[in-house]
Motif scaffolding. Sequence first.
Motif, PDB file in Angstrom:
ATOM      1  N   ALA A 135      26.779  -7.817  56.160  1.00 50.06           N
ATOM      2  CA  ALA A 135      27.420  -6.410  56.841  1.00 50.06           C
ATOM      3  C   ALA A 135      28.022  -5.816  56.273  1.00 50.06           C
ATOM      4  CB  ALA A 135      27.897  -7.002  58.507  1.00 50.06           C
ATOM      5  N   TYR A 136      29.687  -5.959  55.460  1.00 47.66           N
ATOM      6  CA  TYR A 136      30.349  -5.346  55.596  1.00 47.66           C
ATOM      7  C   TYR A 136      29.843  -4.673  54.006  1.00 47.66           C
ATOM      8  CZ  TYR A 136      34.241  -3.748  52.767  1.00 47.66           C
ATOM      9  OH  TYR A 136      35.334  -3.183  52.225  1.00 47.66           O
ATOM     10  N   ALA A 137      28.882  -5.428  53.069  1.00 47.25           N
ATOM     11  CA  ALA A 137      28.312  -4.817  51.924  1.00 47.25           C
ATOM     12  C   ALA A 137      27.357  -4.383  52.383  1.00 47.25           C
ATOM     13  CB  ALA A 137      27.580  -6.073  51.396  1.00 47.25           C
ATOM     14  N   ALA A 138      26.948  -3.883  53.545  1.00 44.15           N
ATOM     15  CA  ALA A 138      26.087  -2.889  53.799  1.00 44.15           C
ATOM     16  C   ALA A 138      26.704  -1.552  54.184  1.00 44.15           C
ATOM     17  CB  ALA A 138      25.242  -3.458  54.771  1.00 44.15           C
ATOM     18  N   ALA A 139      27.521  -2.020  55.319  1.00 46.75           N
ATOM     19  CA  ALA A 139      28.051  -0.333  55.327  1.00 46.75           C
ATOM     20  C   ALA A 139      28.965   0.127  54.521  1.00 46.75           C
ATOM     21  CB  ALA A 139      29.280  -0.916  56.878  1.00 46.75           C
ATOM     22  N   VAL A 140      29.678  -0.836  53.415  1.00 47.69           N
ATOM     23  CA  VAL A 140      30.511   0.242  52.658  1.00 47.69           C
ATOM     24  C   VAL A 140      29.034   0.739  51.328  1.00 47.69           C
ATOM     25  CG1 VAL A 140      31.956  -0.129  50.260  1.00 47.69           C
ATOM     26  CG2 VAL A 140      32.652  -1.586  52.448  1.00 47.69           C
ATOM     27  N   GLY A 141      28.280  -0.044  51.107  1.00 43.56           N
ATOM     28  CA  GLY A 141      27.414   0.615  50.833  1.00 43.56           C
ATOM     29  C   GLY A 141      26.484   2.547  51.399  1.00 43.56           C
ATOM     30  N   TRP A 142      26.380   2.020  52.315  1.00 41.60           N
ATOM     31  CA  TRP A 142      25.538   2.811  53.020  1.00 41.60           C
ATOM     32  C   TRP A 142      26.838   4.323  53.247  1.00 41.60           C
ATOM     33  CZ3 TRP A 142      21.492   5.028  54.379  1.00 41.60           C
ATOM     34  CH2 TRP A 142      21.673   5.834  55.419  1.00 41.60           C
ATOM     35  N   ALA A 143      28.159   3.555  53.783  1.00 45.55           N
ATOM     36  CA  ALA A 143      29.238   4.503  54.003  1.00 45.55           C
ATOM     37  C   ALA A 143      29.952   5.168  52.705  1.00 45.55           C
ATOM     38  CB  ALA A 143      30.538   4.325  54.669  1.00 45.55           C
ATOM     39  N   LYS A 144      30.380   4.673  51.633  1.00 44.21           N
ATOM     40  CA  LYS A 144      31.271   5.083  50.356  1.00 44.21           C
ATOM     41  C   LYS A 144      32.394   5.223  50.753  1.00 44.21           C
ATOM     42  CE  LYS A 144      27.065   5.240  48.685  1.00 44.21           C
ATOM     43  NZ  LYS A 144      26.470   3.756  47.925  1.00 44.21           N
ATOM     44  N   THR A 176      23.397   4.535  63.367  1.00 42.79           N
ATOM     45  CA  THR A 176      24.632   5.048  63.047  1.00 42.79           C
ATOM     46  C   THR A 176      25.417   6.524  64.069  1.00 42.79           C
ATOM     47  OG1 THR A 176      23.601   7.021  61.961  1.00 42.79           O
ATOM     48  CG2 THR A 176      24.685   4.640  60.082  1.00 42.79           C
ATOM     49  N   GLY A 177      26.114   6.134  64.344  1.00 44.63           N
ATOM     50  CA  GLY A 177      27.030   7.116  65.511  1.00 44.63           C
ATOM     51  C   GLY A 177      27.923   8.019  64.553  1.00 44.63           C
ATOM     52  N   ARG A 178      29.074   8.685  64.772  1.00 46.48           N
ATOM     53  CA  ARG A 178      29.090   9.639  64.008  1.00 46.48           C
ATOM     54  C   ARG A 178      30.694   8.324  62.587  1.00 46.48           C
ATOM     55  NH1 ARG A 178      34.681  11.129  62.942  1.00 46.48           N
ATOM     56  NH2 ARG A 178      34.855  13.346  62.829  1.00 46.48           N
ATOM     57  N   SER A 179      30.705   7.253  63.282  1.00 47.34           N
ATOM     58  CA  SER A 179      31.357   6.237  62.501  1.00 47.34           C
ATOM     59  C   SER A 179      30.706   5.158  61.947  1.00 47.34           C
ATOM     60  CB  SER A 179      33.091   7.585  62.196  1.00 47.34           C
ATOM     61  OG  SER A 179      33.195   6.700  63.639  1.00 47.34           O
ATOM     62  N   CYS A 224      22.344 -11.232  64.827  1.00 48.76           N
ATOM     63  CA  CYS A 224      22.981 -10.603  65.625  1.00 48.76           C
ATOM     64  C   CYS A 224      23.034  -9.706  65.045  1.00 48.76           C
ATOM     65  CB  CYS A 224      24.554 -11.164  65.726  1.00 48.76           C
ATOM     66  SG  CYS A 224      25.596 -11.633  63.819  1.00 48.76           S
ATOM     67  N   MET A 225      23.974  -8.926  66.259  1.00 48.59           N
ATOM     68  CA  MET A 225      24.349  -7.565  65.621  1.00 48.59           C
ATOM     69  C   MET A 225      26.192  -7.423  65.543  1.00 48.59           C
ATOM     70  SD  MET A 225      23.288  -3.887  65.452  1.00 48.59           S
ATOM     71  CE  MET A 225      21.670  -4.346  66.661  1.00 48.59           C
ATOM     72  N   VAL A 226      26.097  -6.842  64.082  1.00 48.12           N
ATOM     73  CA  VAL A 226      27.600  -6.394  63.296  1.00 48.12           C
ATOM     74  C   VAL A 226      27.443  -5.203  63.812  1.00 48.12           C
ATOM     75  CG1 VAL A 226      29.567  -6.664  62.062  1.00 48.12           C
ATOM     76  CG2 VAL A 226      27.941  -8.419  62.856  1.00 48.12           C
ATOM     77  N   ILE A 227      29.446  -4.518  64.321  1.00 47.85           N
ATOM     78  CA  ILE A 227      29.319  -2.486  64.189  1.00 47.85           C
ATOM     79  C   ILE A 227      30.399  -2.572  63.315  1.00 47.85           C
ATOM     80  CG2 ILE A 227      29.884  -0.507  65.815  1.00 47.85           C
ATOM     81  CD1 ILE A 227      28.539  -2.540  68.119  1.00 47.85           C
ATOM     82  N   PHE A 228      30.746  -1.904  62.261  1.00 45.22           N
ATOM     83  CA  PHE A 228      31.200  -1.302  61.081  1.00 45.22           C
ATOM     84  C   PHE A 228      31.860  -0.190  61.844  1.00 45.22           C
ATOM     85  CE2 PHE A 228      31.117  -5.224  58.506  1.00 45.22           C
ATOM     86  CZ  PHE A 228      31.789  -5.994  58.222  1.00 45.22           C
ATOM     87  N   VAL A 229      32.820   0.723  61.150  1.00 48.95           N
ATOM     88  CA  VAL A 229      33.022   1.604  61.659  1.00 48.95           C
ATOM     89  C   VAL A 229      34.002   2.120  60.202  1.00 48.95           C
ATOM     90  CG1 VAL A 229      34.730   3.060  62.325  1.00 48.95           C
ATOM     91  CG2 VAL A 229      33.943   1.567  63.315  1.00 48.95           C
ATOM     92  N   ALA A 230      33.564   3.145  59.178  1.00 46.91           N
ATOM     93  CA  ALA A 230      33.454   3.544  58.662  1.00 46.91           C
ATOM     94  C   ALA A 230      35.250   4.345  58.904  1.00 46.91           C
ATOM     95  CB  ALA A 230      33.119   4.615  57.857  1.00 46.91           C
ATOM     96  N   VAL A 278      29.858   9.023  58.397  1.00 47.35           N
ATOM     97  CA  VAL A 278      29.194   8.578  57.894  1.00 47.35           C
ATOM     98  C   VAL A 278      27.698   9.168  57.523  1.00 47.35           C
ATOM     99  CG1 VAL A 278      30.072   6.570  58.536  1.00 47.35           C
ATOM    100  CG2 VAL A 278      28.066   7.000  59.726  1.00 47.35           C
ATOM    101  N   LYS A 279      26.785   9.293  57.121  1.00 50.16           N
ATOM    102  CA  LYS A 279      25.327   9.353  56.095  1.00 50.16           C
ATOM    103  C   LYS A 279      24.854   9.160  57.759  1.00 50.16           C
ATOM    104  CE  LYS A 279      22.666   7.518  53.139  1.00 50.16           C
ATOM    105  NZ  LYS A 279      22.878   7.133  52.252  1.00 50.16           N
ATOM    106  N   GLN A 280      23.894  10.346  58.517  1.00 46.20           N
ATOM    107  CA  GLN A 280      22.764   9.341  59.894  1.00 46.20           C
ATOM    108  C   GLN A 280      21.739   8.566  59.026  1.00 46.20           C
ATOM    109  OE1 GLN A 280      24.211   9.805  63.161  1.00 46.20           O
ATOM    110  NE2 GLN A 280      25.668   9.881  61.435  1.00 46.20           N
ATOM    111  N   PHE A 281      21.413   7.958  59.477  1.00 50.77           N
ATOM    112  CA  PHE A 281      20.415   6.976  58.983  1.00 50.77           C
ATOM    113  C   PHE A 281      19.166   7.589  60.007  1.00 50.77           C
ATOM    114  CE2 PHE A 281      17.536   3.353  60.490  1.00 50.77           C
ATOM    115  CZ  PHE A 281      16.491   3.354  59.161  1.00 50.77           C
ATOM    116  N   GLU A 282      17.915   7.780  59.149  1.00 56.73           N
ATOM    117  CA  GLU A 282      17.370   8.607  59.983  1.00 56.73           C
ATOM    118  C   GLU A 282      16.095   7.175  60.301  1.00 56.73           C
ATOM    119  OE1 GLU A 282      16.644  10.995  62.503  1.00 56.73           O
ATOM    120  OE2 GLU A 282      18.924  11.932  61.253  1.00 56.73           O
TER     121      GLU A 282
END
Length: 322
Positions: free
Chosen positions: A39-48, A80-83, A107-113, A123-127
């Motif tokens: 999940a961290y890898a996915a979050a960092v890849g998305w949020a940069k 995605t929310g705001r962050s 499961c569901m994991v929530i990361f914050v940038a 963060v960029k919004q996911f559509e």
Amino acid sequence: MTETAANSVTLRFLAAPTDVGHSGSVDAGTVLEWVDKAAYAAAVGWAKSYCVTAYVGNIHFADPVNSGDMVEVEATIVYTGRSSMHIRTVVSSSDPKGGPATMRSQCMVIFVAVGDNGKPIPVKQFEPVTAAEIEQRDHALARIKVRERIVEAMNAQEYTDAGTAERVTLRFMAAPTDVNWGGKVHGGIVMKWIDEAAYVCASRYCGMDTVAVFSGGVRFYRPLLIGHVVEVEARLVYTGTKGMHIAVHVRSGDPKGKELNLTTYCLTVMVARDADGNSVPVSGWVPVSAEDTRLHAHARELLEIRGTAPGNRLPNHLLGQG
């Protein structure tokens, strides 16, 4: 690591003999560590940017992962929310010599940038585009209200020495080997500690080997620092037909001081297993003190709240009860 889509990352590896725990298969805590990394890898890849674990919820453990299995951990951003980034993770494993992969947990994991100052950043919004993506987004949105109710209910509880149920406390120092990419203790490591404490508490209560079948409401309140003293307290709060509900608090603080602050809290459900690995009934725990009764009711309330989430239902021992 394989990037399967712009919003998805899949980790693939063999489960090692060193991953096997007290149960004879890979423990839930190790699976949670894998989940957090994917999940961290996915979050960092998305949020940069650097990201921190904020919440892990509704983790169901199905069949175990065994040493030598080919493991896949797929982490997909579904909302995605705001962050924040809500990431659905699925752990599957199979025989490396061939055969279909079987889903072991999800499961569901929530990361914050966060930025350089440690504060949340946008963060960029996911559509979502496909029908499957829209469905997953809608499930994530529906779970927000459920999660808020769970967090509110958990925050309202107080745990004191007035409780009489089985309780264990593990104490140690956070080691340099526990570090994450931000210099703090890895969220997956904390969840592994939670699983270990819940195992000791549940096994002492029933006198048998136990394994985790569910963990929920894993909320990270503040970072846990390398070199700090860690205290992981696990307490029995409720028993169903087979499940033992264990509330776990993780606290930490500077070893030069006396104060320990709450860093993580969750509730884990453990079941006892016989020699063949089958789950078996356990003796019911009867509350004694007023605090016992309150926490017992709290555990039942959490079951009822979770039963309202998409795809969930009340456990069998509560169905049909008024």
